[in-house]
Design an enzyme around this catalytic site. Structure first.
Site, mmCIF file in Angstrom:
data_model
loop_
_atom_site.group_PDB
_atom_site.id
_atom_site.type_symbol
_atom_site.label_atom_id
_atom_site.label_comp_id
_atom_site.label_asym_id
_atom_site.label_seq_id
_atom_site.Cartn_x
_atom_site.Cartn_y
_atom_site.Cartn_z
ATOM 1 N N CYS A 1 0.842 -1.219 0.000
ATOM 2 C CA CYS A 1 0.000 0.000 0.000
ATOM 3 C C CYS A 1 0.866 1.254 0.000
ATOM 4 C CB CYS A 1 -0.921 0.002 1.215
ATOM 5 S SG CYS A 1 -2.029 -1.409 1.252
HETATM 6 C C1 BEZ Z 1 0.558 -4.805 1.706
HETATM 7 O O1 BEZ Z 1 0.124 -3.692 1.497
HETATM 8 O O2 BEZ Z 1 1.743 -5.064 1.588
HETATM 9 C C2 BEZ Z 1 -0.350 -5.938 2.128
HETATM 10 C C3 BEZ Z 1 -1.527 -5.672 2.792
HETATM 11 C C4 BEZ Z 1 -2.337 -6.719 3.181
HETATM 12 C C5 BEZ Z 1 -1.954 -8.029 2.901
HETATM 13 C C6 BEZ Z 1 -0.780 -8.281 2.192
HETATM 14 C C7 BEZ Z 1 0.026 -7.234 1.812
#
Ligand code: BEZ
Length: 220
Positions: free
Chosen positions: A46
């Site tokens: 994110c």
């Molecule tokens: C991420 O943003 O890296 C992420 C968020 C939730 C689950 C897996 C990855």
């Protein structure tokens, strides 16, 4: 329950955001909009995605597009998280678009953004990497739904936006793997007579085994 999809009107949701209370239709006004969710604040993929959105924000603005982010974290969390995004983003851009807060999960359900395979540590649903491109008529023109593990490609978001904005003005469509500046195809609803008038720059009709003259390339 299937949620929002192509052709649906974006619900006029009112929510708290990093820019105060927002009512989506008022915020979008006569612009195009990209409404996109992320699974959660302070997560790695994110941070890279929101940093890229900040980097591309000017290009979206130049095309008359407003950005709206969303996750289930609260506004205070978003405001803290933005500091990380801006520190990570190599181009030094600020996050100038609002990020909505959805702690009750009502918005992600309405906007078809729930990831069926992902839950937070309390077992509550969290958003997938959903993205809706909305036209000035507030109708959804395109939707992406990516899992949490796969970050989106903002070049692709920009590419599809350019395709749709062009197709909304001219009777054209964009072929597979099209990139801005490359030839486009004339819409099948356009007759040969109309095509001659609509595309004075000319067009090339592909000679296909069916002898049907439907694959016509032109430039715009
Ligand atoms: C991420 O943003 O890296 C992420 C968020 C939730 C689950 C897996 C990855």
């Amino acid at each position: 329950m299937p949620g929002l999809t192509i052709g649906d009107t974006l619900p006029n949701i009112e929510a708290e955001s990093t820019h105060g209370k927002i009512k989506l239709h008022d915020y979008i006004g006569d612009s195009w909009a990209i409404v996109f969710s992320h699974p959660g604040d302070f997560t790695p993929v994110c941070t890279t995605e929101l940093g890229k959105m900040a980097e591309y924000a000017m290009q979206f603005q130049e095309r008359g597009v407003k950005l709206v982010g969303l996750s289930c974290d609260d506004v205070q969390s978003h405001l803290e998280y933005i500091k990380d995004i801006e520190a990570f983003s190599t181009c030094g851009r600020k996050v100038e678009f609002p990020i909505l807060a959805d702690p009750t999960r009502e918005i992600i359900k309405q906007l078809n953004m729930v990831d069926p395979d992902m839950k937070d540590s309390s077992g509550n649903p969290i958003p997938s990497r959903a993205l809706h491109i909305v036209g000035p008529d507030k109708k959804v023109k395109l939707s992406f739904l990516y899992p949490a593990t796969t970050g989106r490609n903002m070049d692709e978001v920009l590419r599809v936006l350019e395709s749709m904005q062009m197709a909304s003005k001219e009777k054209i469509a964009t072929p597979a793997n099209w990139k801005p500046g490359e030839p486009v195809v004339i819409s099948p609803s356009v007759s040969q007579e109309e095509a001659k008038k609509m595309f004075p720059q000319g067009y090339k009709t592909m000679d296909l085994p069916s002898k049907k003259e439907y694959l016509r390339f032109t430039t715009v």
